[in-house]
Structure formats: C-alpha cells, structure tokens
Design a protein around this motif. Structure first.
Motif, short mmCIF file in Angstrom:
data_model
loop_
_atom_site.label_atom_id
_atom_site.label_comp_id
_atom_site.label_asym_id
_atom_site.label_seq_id
_atom_site.Cartn_x
_atom_site.Cartn_y
_atom_site.Cartn_z
N ALA A 75 0.83 -1.19 0.00
CA ALA A 75 0.00 0.00 0.00
C ALA A 75 0.86 1.24 0.00
CB ALA A 75 -0.91 0.00 1.23
N THR A 76 0.38 2.29 -0.71
CA THR A 76 1.08 3.56 -0.70
C THR A 76 1.07 4.15 0.70
OG1 THR A 76 0.39 3.94 -2.98
CG2 THR A 76 1.13 5.86 -1.73
N ARG A 122 4.21 4.09 5.71
CA ARG A 122 3.65 5.41 6.02
C ARG A 122 2.24 5.22 6.58
NH1 ARG A 122 6.28 5.50 1.43
NH2 ARG A 122 4.49 5.54 0.02
N LEU A 123 2.08 5.59 7.83
CA LEU A 123 0.82 5.39 8.53
C LEU A 123 0.07 6.71 8.71
CD1 LEU A 123 2.07 3.02 11.36
CD2 LEU A 123 0.60 2.35 9.45
N LEU A 124 -1.23 6.63 8.60
CA LEU A 124 -2.12 7.75 8.91
C LEU A 124 -3.08 7.24 9.99
CD1 LEU A 124 -3.33 10.54 8.40
CD2 LEU A 124 -4.64 9.55 6.51
N LEU A 125 -3.01 7.82 11.17
CA LEU A 125 -3.73 7.31 12.33
C LEU A 125 -4.83 8.28 12.74
CD1 LEU A 125 -0.62 6.17 14.40
CD2 LEU A 125 -1.90 4.87 12.67
N TRP A 126 -6.07 7.81 12.70
CA TRP A 126 -7.22 8.59 13.14
C TRP A 126 -7.72 8.04 14.48
CZ3 TRP A 126 -11.49 10.27 9.20
CH2 TRP A 126 -10.91 10.97 8.13
N GLU A 175 -1.70 12.17 -0.19
CA GLU A 175 -0.97 10.94 -0.52
C GLU A 175 -1.98 9.80 -0.56
OE1 GLU A 175 2.87 8.27 0.94
OE2 GLU A 175 2.16 9.94 2.16
N ALA A 176 -2.03 9.11 -1.69
CA ALA A 176 -3.06 8.10 -1.90
C ALA A 176 -3.04 7.03 -0.80
CB ALA A 176 -2.87 7.44 -3.26
#
Length: 263
Positions: free
Chosen positions: A4-5, A30-34, A79-80
C-alpha cells in the motif's frame, strides 16, 4: 507487509486500532492514524515511529460526517491511501433495569458503528476505483450473527455493517479494490473489559491485529475469528427459533452488583 502507498487506521487510539497500527509499523511504512483521543494517538504514533514507520495523526470525531469526509478527501489527495482499516467502534449494552437500550445510546452506536464507516468507506472506495487499486477492511463483530436482546444496537449496527461490506465488495471487486469484513469475537481491550459477562476464547489485541492483517493481505471476503464463532454462527442459523430465543434471553448479563457465577 502490504504494498500500500499509505495505510490508514481509523480507531487507532483504541485497543485494537493501536495494535493494528503497531503491527503495520516498520521501516518504509507510512501510517495515517485517526482516533478520538489525541494524547493516545500521539503515544501510538511515537511507538510506530520507533519501529521505523512514519506516522501522521488526526483527531477526528466520526459523528461529524461532513468534517470526516473532508478530512478523508484531504488526506487521500495529499498521498493516496492504499489500505484503510476501519477499526473504530462503540460497544455497549442496555442499562441495568431497562428493558431496551436508551434511544440516545442507539443513535450514538448507529452513527459510529454503521453510518460513519459505511459513508467513509464508500467515499474512499470511489477514489480507489478511480485509481484501479486499494484495500478496505471493515471490522465488524461476531455479535452481528446473533439477535442479542441486551445489546440490540450493537448487534444490529454490526449486522448492517456486515451486509454493507459484502455489497461494497461485490460493487468494486472488478475495479482493483478488495473489501474484507472481519468479525472477531471477544478481544481483550480496555473497552471490552467494561462489558459484564463471560468472554470465552478471548483474543489478545496483537493476535487479532495479525489475523486481520493476514486476511486483508489475502483479500479474504469475510474473516471470522477465532473459529469457534464461525461454529456459533452456524448453530444460531440451525437452531429452531423457540430454542434460539430462549438461549439468547438466557445470555443477558446479570444486573450490576449481582453475584455472578465466577470467572
């Protein structure tokens, strides 16, 4: 490790979500944490960066759908997002002495357990299909298989999520996007420990996270974990309704303060 991107974990400030974030954390990821708890999010992000990942956080109330949709579009445009795991959720049961759950509780569970994940997953699936790739994981519950009279809102919202996940999977599967529904049993989280009653075949969060990640990587349509809950699902379907009703009514936890049967 998925190709994954960027990996989005929604609910990363919770017990399962944080375990998922840490499971994926590795050099180059690359992590995006909500999550709702910003302090907790920062601690999870620090743990992930210590493992070599990069981690951005967003404190977001999922009940504010317009803001959540705008945030999702902003993050995906920056970033996708290649993999999104929807692990946020609320679990509760009717109050002691009540016959049914409070209407406000039902509304809150409906917003967080069903409306928010389905709306956000649909929006992200639309963007992923335009790119021709992506993975979406929706974390439901084994409770979706059973008409729990003491947790009608929880069981009902998770049942709705399960049907949505299956329908979305069919809609996007020819466009390079996979949708995986995960139906776990009991997970040993702080929130889960607040619910009274026995918790058989208890999964630890890190073990559940590893199983979820494997199911997502393989593109499994529906992962039930651990396996006894798949057997319970079949049992619920085969049992005659009068016997099933009597059994479900007997599962109601005792009023708080009552003496349990041990455990």
């Amino acid at each position: 490790m998925p190709s994954a991107t960027r990996i989005l974990v929604i609910g990363a400030s919770g017990g399962l979500g944080s375990a998922l974030a840490n499971h994926y954390a590795a050099p180059g990821v690359r992590l995006l944490l909500w999550g709702r708890d910003e302090a907790r999010l920062r601690a999870v992000a620090a743990s992930c960066t210590a493992a070599g990942a990069t981690a951005d956080i967003r404190s977001q109330d999922l009940a504010d759908l317009p803001a959540a949709l705008a945030a999702l579009a902003e993050d995906d445009a920056a970033e996708a997002i290649g993999l999104a795991v929807f692990a946020a959720g609320l679990g509760d049961i009717r109050a002691p002495g009540d016959l049914v759950e409070d209407a406000a509780l039902v509304a809150r569970l409906a917003a967080i357990n069903f409306t928010a994940p389905t709306v956000l997953a649909a929006a992200l699936a639309d963007r992923m299909t335009a790119r021709g790739s992506g993975r979406i994981v929706l974390v439901g519950s084994a409770a979706a298989f059973h008409a729990l009279p003491f947790a009608a809102a929880y069981a009902g919202t998770k049942a709705g999520l399960a049907r949505f996940a299956d329908a979305l999977r069919l809609a996007v599967r020819e466009h390079g996007v996979t949708v995986t529904l995960v139906s776990p049993g009991f997970i040993d989280t702080a929130a889960g420990r607040q619910v009274p009653g026995p918790r058989p075949v208890l999964l630890q969060p890190d073990a559940a996270a590893a199983r979820i990640a494997r199911a997502a990587e393989r593109g499994v349509a529906h992962a039930i974990m651990p396996w006894p809950f798949a057997a319970l699902r079949l049992f619920d379907r085969l049992l005659p309704r009068p016997l099933r009703d009597r059994l479900l009514l007997s599962l109601a936890p005792p009023p708080r303060g009552a003496r349990g049967s041990g455990g």
